[in-house]
Motif scaffolding. Structure first.
Motif, PDB file in Angstrom:
ATOM      1  N   GLU A  14       0.076 -83.525 -47.161  1.00 27.67           N
ATOM      2  CA  GLU A  14      -1.421 -83.129 -46.227  1.00 27.67           C
ATOM      3  C   GLU A  14      -0.736 -82.401 -45.006  1.00 27.67           C
ATOM      4  O   GLU A  14       0.271 -82.110 -44.635  1.00 27.67           O
ATOM      5  CB  GLU A  14      -1.722 -84.674 -45.862  1.00 27.67           C
ATOM      6  N   TYR A  15      -1.865 -81.978 -44.476  1.00 29.36           N
ATOM      7  CA  TYR A  15      -1.826 -81.202 -43.303  1.00 29.36           C
ATOM      8  C   TYR A  15      -2.170 -82.008 -42.024  1.00 29.36           C
ATOM      9  O   TYR A  15      -3.293 -82.741 -41.964  1.00 29.36           O
ATOM     10  CB  TYR A  15      -2.708 -80.014 -43.231  1.00 29.36           C
ATOM     11  N   VAL A  16      -1.316 -82.164 -41.246  1.00 29.77           N
ATOM     12  CA  VAL A  16      -1.398 -82.793 -40.105  1.00 29.77           C
ATOM     13  C   VAL A  16      -1.399 -81.875 -38.787  1.00 29.77           C
ATOM     14  O   VAL A  16      -0.437 -81.072 -38.643  1.00 29.77           O
ATOM     15  CB  VAL A  16      -0.449 -83.992 -40.005  1.00 29.77           C
ATOM     16  N   LEU A  17      -2.349 -82.098 -37.889  1.00 31.31           N
ATOM     17  CA  LEU A  17      -2.387 -81.231 -36.625  1.00 31.31           C
ATOM     18  C   LEU A  17      -1.064 -81.704 -35.755  1.00 31.31           C
ATOM     19  O   LEU A  17      -0.806 -82.893 -35.835  1.00 31.31           O
ATOM     20  CB  LEU A  17      -3.775 -81.816 -35.809  1.00 31.31           C
ATOM     21  N   ARG A  29      -3.817 -80.236 -31.888  1.00 32.09           N
ATOM     22  CA  ARG A  29      -4.808 -81.168 -31.318  1.00 32.09           C
ATOM     23  C   ARG A  29      -5.189 -80.669 -30.067  1.00 32.09           C
ATOM     24  O   ARG A  29      -6.360 -80.902 -29.498  1.00 32.09           O
ATOM     25  CB  ARG A  29      -3.822 -82.447 -30.936  1.00 32.09           C
ATOM     26  N   SER A  30      -4.584 -79.649 -29.541  1.00 34.23           N
ATOM     27  CA  SER A  30      -5.024 -78.973 -28.081  1.00 34.23           C
ATOM     28  C   SER A  30      -6.088 -78.123 -28.393  1.00 34.23           C
ATOM     29  O   SER A  30      -6.763 -77.417 -27.268  1.00 34.23           O
ATOM     30  CB  SER A  30      -3.753 -78.473 -27.393  1.00 34.23           C
ATOM     31  N   VAL A  31      -6.523 -77.745 -29.595  1.00 28.08           N
ATOM     32  CA  VAL A  31      -7.768 -76.839 -29.719  1.00 28.08           C
ATOM     33  C   VAL A  31      -9.060 -77.619 -29.656  1.00 28.08           C
ATOM     34  O   VAL A  31      -9.968 -76.973 -29.601  1.00 28.08           O
ATOM     35  CB  VAL A  31      -7.277 -76.239 -31.456  1.00 28.08           C
ATOM     36  N   PHE A  32      -8.862 -78.999 -29.588  1.00 27.91           N
ATOM     37  CA  PHE A  32     -10.178 -79.932 -29.501  1.00 27.91           C
ATOM     38  C   PHE A  32     -10.952 -79.284 -28.414  1.00 27.91           C
ATOM     39  O   PHE A  32     -12.284 -79.160 -28.849  1.00 27.91           O
ATOM     40  CB  PHE A  32      -9.736 -81.213 -29.193  1.00 27.91           C
ATOM     41  N   PRO A  33     -10.808 -78.985 -27.265  1.00 31.03           N
ATOM     42  CA  PRO A  33     -11.692 -78.781 -26.142  1.00 31.03           C
ATOM     43  C   PRO A  33     -12.282 -77.312 -26.550  1.00 31.03           C
ATOM     44  O   PRO A  33     -13.524 -77.104 -26.244  1.00 31.03           O
ATOM     45  CB  PRO A  33     -10.710 -78.429 -24.831  1.00 31.03           C
ATOM     46  N   ILE A  34     -11.676 -76.305 -26.986  1.00 26.68           N
ATOM     47  CA  ILE A  34     -12.162 -75.154 -27.610  1.00 26.68           C
ATOM     48  C   ILE A  34     -13.269 -75.283 -28.496  1.00 26.68           C
ATOM     49  O   ILE A  34     -14.247 -75.002 -28.410  1.00 26.68           O
ATOM     50  CB  ILE A  34     -10.999 -74.187 -28.069  1.00 26.68           C
ATOM     51  N   VAL A  35     -13.096 -76.310 -29.503  1.00 23.52           N
ATOM     52  CA  VAL A  35     -14.029 -76.734 -30.683  1.00 23.52           C
ATOM     53  C   VAL A  35     -15.342 -77.348 -30.092  1.00 23.52           C
ATOM     54  O   VAL A  35     -16.487 -76.849 -30.385  1.00 23.52           O
ATOM     55  CB  VAL A  35     -13.371 -77.445 -31.640  1.00 23.52           C
ATOM     56  N   ILE A  36     -14.911 -78.092 -28.963  1.00 29.37           N
ATOM     57  CA  ILE A  36     -16.036 -78.876 -28.531  1.00 29.37           C
ATOM     58  C   ILE A  36     -16.973 -77.768 -27.564  1.00 29.37           C
ATOM     59  O   ILE A  36     -18.187 -78.152 -27.435  1.00 29.37           O
ATOM     60  CB  ILE A  36     -15.566 -79.943 -27.387  1.00 29.37           C
ATOM     61  N   ALA A  37     -16.188 -76.785 -27.019  1.00 29.44           N
ATOM     62  CA  ALA A  37     -17.166 -75.747 -25.940  1.00 29.44           C
ATOM     63  C   ALA A  37     -17.912 -75.013 -26.912  1.00 29.44           C
ATOM     64  O   ALA A  37     -19.129 -74.939 -26.705  1.00 29.44           O
ATOM     65  CB  ALA A  37     -16.096 -74.858 -25.376  1.00 29.44           C
TER      66      ALA A  37
END
Length: 150
Positions: free
Chosen positions: A80-83, A88-96
């Motif tokens: 499996e591919y695990v962040l 995980r630090s890409v999260f705010p970019i995706v949220i923005a």
């Protein structure tokens, strides 16, 4: 058509980020991982992406450190591919991007998804750029400055 020059050596962090993870399938794969998708077959099913394209994007994301490959906990031969922390630090970019899309990419009455907090079941607050003193900043309140990374 002239070949585009890579932005991976640019002084601009935005340019390097776009060059590295800004390709649409990379971002969609990362978005799926935030929804706890980990297996190749799940990414493919959810995204409808050709196997060769998915494999090349996952390889890139592993190579740059966004994902790590781990054996599946059930002891099977699958992996499996695990962040990673980087992933995980890409999260705010995706949220923005999500919040911008929610605001500008849908017509009134059009169905779309929203992100809700697991505890409260409420929509999350809009992201804001803030100064070290906590003041909300607009583009005119900031400027770029060249520095050398420590």
């Amino acid at each position: 058509m002239a070949k585009q020059e890579s932005l991976r050596n640019s002084e601009c962090p935005v340019a390097r980020t776009v060059e590295t993870i800004g390709e649409r399938w990379c971002l969609m794969i990362i978005r799926e991982a935030f929804d706890d998708v980990r297996r190749f077959s799940e990414f493919q099913k959810n995204l409808g992406l050709a196997k060769n394209i998915l494999a090349s994007r996952l390889k890139l994301l592993v190579d740059i450190g966004v994902f790590e490959v781990s054996p599946v906990a059930d002891g099977s031969a699958y992996h499996e591919y695990v962040l990673t922390e980087m992933g995980r630090s890409v999260f705010p970019i995706v949220i923005a991007m999500r919040q911008w899309g929610e605001r500008y990419m849908f017509e009134k009455g059009e169905v779309h998804s929203v992100l809700v907090d697991n505890q409260s079941e409420q929509s999350i607050l809009p992201l804001e750029v803030r100064s070290v003193q906590g003041q909300k900043l607009a583009p005119a309140d900031c400027h770029r400055q060249r520095v050398i990374k420590d």
